[in-house]
Design a protein around this motif. Structure first.
Motif, short mmCIF file in Angstrom:
data_model
loop_
_atom_site.label_atom_id
_atom_site.label_comp_id
_atom_site.label_asym_id
_atom_site.label_seq_id
_atom_site.Cartn_x
_atom_site.Cartn_y
_atom_site.Cartn_z
N SER A 198 -14.27 -8.11 3.95
CA SER A 198 -15.07 -9.18 4.56
C SER A 198 -14.80 -10.53 3.92
CB SER A 198 -16.56 -8.85 4.46
OG SER A 198 -16.87 -7.72 5.23
N ASN A 199 -14.72 -10.57 2.59
CA ASN A 199 -14.65 -11.86 1.91
C ASN A 199 -13.45 -12.02 0.98
OD1 ASN A 199 -17.18 -12.84 3.00
ND2 ASN A 199 -18.17 -11.35 1.67
N GLU A 200 -12.43 -11.20 1.17
CA GLU A 200 -11.21 -11.41 0.41
C GLU A 200 -10.04 -10.78 1.17
OE1 GLU A 200 -12.02 -9.47 -3.37
OE2 GLU A 200 -10.66 -7.84 -2.81
N PHE A 201 -8.86 -11.28 0.86
CA PHE A 201 -7.66 -10.68 1.45
C PHE A 201 -6.57 -10.63 0.39
CE2 PHE A 201 -6.88 -15.19 2.10
CZ PHE A 201 -5.52 -15.33 1.85
N THR A 202 -5.66 -9.69 0.59
CA THR A 202 -4.52 -9.51 -0.30
C THR A 202 -3.25 -9.53 0.53
OG1 THR A 202 -5.78 -8.17 -1.89
CG2 THR A 202 -3.38 -7.95 -1.93
N ILE A 203 -2.27 -10.30 0.08
CA ILE A 203 -0.96 -10.27 0.72
C ILE A 203 0.04 -9.68 -0.26
CG2 ILE A 203 -1.42 -12.21 2.26
CD1 ILE A 203 0.26 -13.97 0.38
N ILE A 204 0.95 -8.90 0.26
CA ILE A 204 2.03 -8.31 -0.53
C ILE A 204 3.33 -9.02 -0.14
CG2 ILE A 204 3.20 -6.19 -1.20
CD1 ILE A 204 0.21 -6.16 -1.78
N VAL A 205 4.00 -9.58 -1.13
CA VAL A 205 5.22 -10.35 -0.88
C VAL A 205 6.32 -9.92 -1.85
CG1 VAL A 205 3.84 -12.33 -0.10
CG2 VAL A 205 4.62 -12.23 -2.47
N PRO A 206 7.58 -10.20 -1.52
CA PRO A 206 8.67 -9.94 -2.48
C PRO A 206 8.44 -10.73 -3.77
CG PRO A 206 9.56 -10.35 -0.29
CD PRO A 206 8.10 -10.69 -0.23
N GLU A 207 8.79 -10.15 -4.89
CA GLU A 207 8.52 -10.80 -6.18
C GLU A 207 9.18 -12.16 -6.30
OE1 GLU A 207 9.33 -8.22 -9.49
OE2 GLU A 207 7.41 -7.18 -9.25
N ASP A 208 10.34 -12.34 -5.65
CA ASP A 208 11.03 -13.62 -5.77
C ASP A 208 10.36 -14.72 -4.95
OD1 ASP A 208 11.75 -12.82 -3.24
OD2 ASP A 208 13.92 -12.87 -3.60
N GLN A 209 9.32 -14.37 -4.19
CA GLN A 209 8.60 -15.37 -3.40
C GLN A 209 7.17 -15.60 -3.88
OE1 GLN A 209 8.88 -14.90 0.87
NE2 GLN A 209 10.92 -14.03 0.75
N ILE A 210 6.79 -14.94 -4.96
CA ILE A 210 5.40 -15.00 -5.39
C ILE A 210 4.99 -16.40 -5.85
CG2 ILE A 210 5.87 -14.28 -7.77
CD1 ILE A 210 2.81 -13.32 -5.63
#
Length: 219
Positions: free
Chosen positions: A194-206
């Motif tokens: 509801s009140n947070e989100f997580t995105i998973i990205v390649p380490e070289d783009q963090i």
């Protein structure tokens, strides 16, 4: 009855990236009017002057800039904690009758190590698990009899705490993800509550992804 303004607005609304660019005032309206003139004329069934399209775009851009950003920016200025984790692995398994039992076994293992990152989501046909790379051997042993559809390594996550009012303001996620897309950030997974989100990205783009999200507070 269709008007030039209504037809132009419907055209722009059907193109999200164009809509955002127009709201930010980064498009040459005269050039845009020439590009869309033929479609506007076809929809109206009559000839239209470029100047009339430009005027419609000007009115629309001013209105959209306020509507699209005023409430969203108010929420984003109150973004809370931003948490970054690295060295993650993303597994996608085919849904099966035993997959939940395997996940329960994995959770028991993870509960013994509070430093481990873990998140999971389930669709109609697939189950996704993202864990700290230190748990890969454990995951692969527990799920060895399940059908692995995809495995991605060298990933990082950004978890963002949003103010509670985010659930009542349309466009929050679009606004954030649009800016990440503009910066060329690839999102392998998006997990939200509801009140947070997580995105998973390649380490070289963090670093790039973190900068984009952090800068939202200063818009």
């Amino acid at each position: 009855m269709k008007t030039i303004s209504s037809v132009v607005e419907e055209y722009i609304k059907a193109k999200p990236f164009l809509q955002s660019a127009l709201a930010q005032g980064i498009i040459n309206l005269t050039s845009l009017s020439r590009i869309i003139k033929e479609e506007i004329q076809d929809d109206l069934g009559k000839d239209v002057r470029n100047g009339a399209i430009v005027m419609a775009l000007k009115r629309l851009s001013s209105d959209m800039e306020f509507r699209a950003t005023h409430r969203i920016l108010k929420v984003l200025k109150n973004i809370g904690e931003i948490t970054v984790r690295s060295s993650l692995t993303d597994y996608t398994f085919l849904v099966s009758e035993t997959i939940l039992t395997k996940q329960a076994t994995l959770l028991k293992e993870i509960n013994n190590n509070k430093d481990v990152f873990y998140t999971s989501s389930r669709g109609v046909n697939e189950t996704n698990i993202v864990v700290s790379s230190s748990m890969t051997k454990t995951v692969e042993e527990i799920f060895k009899e399940e059908k692995l559809l995809q495995k991605l390594t060298d990933l990082s996550s950004i978890t963002v705490k949003l103010p509670e009012e985010n659930v009542s303001v349309p466009g929050i996620y679009y606004f954030i993800f649009q800016r990440l897309a503009w910066e060329g950030v690839t999102m392998n997974e998006v997990i939200s509550t509801s009140n947070e989100f997580t995105i998973i990205v390649p380490e070289d783009q963090i670093d790039k992804a973190f900068r984009v999200i952090k800068d939202l507070k200063n818009l």
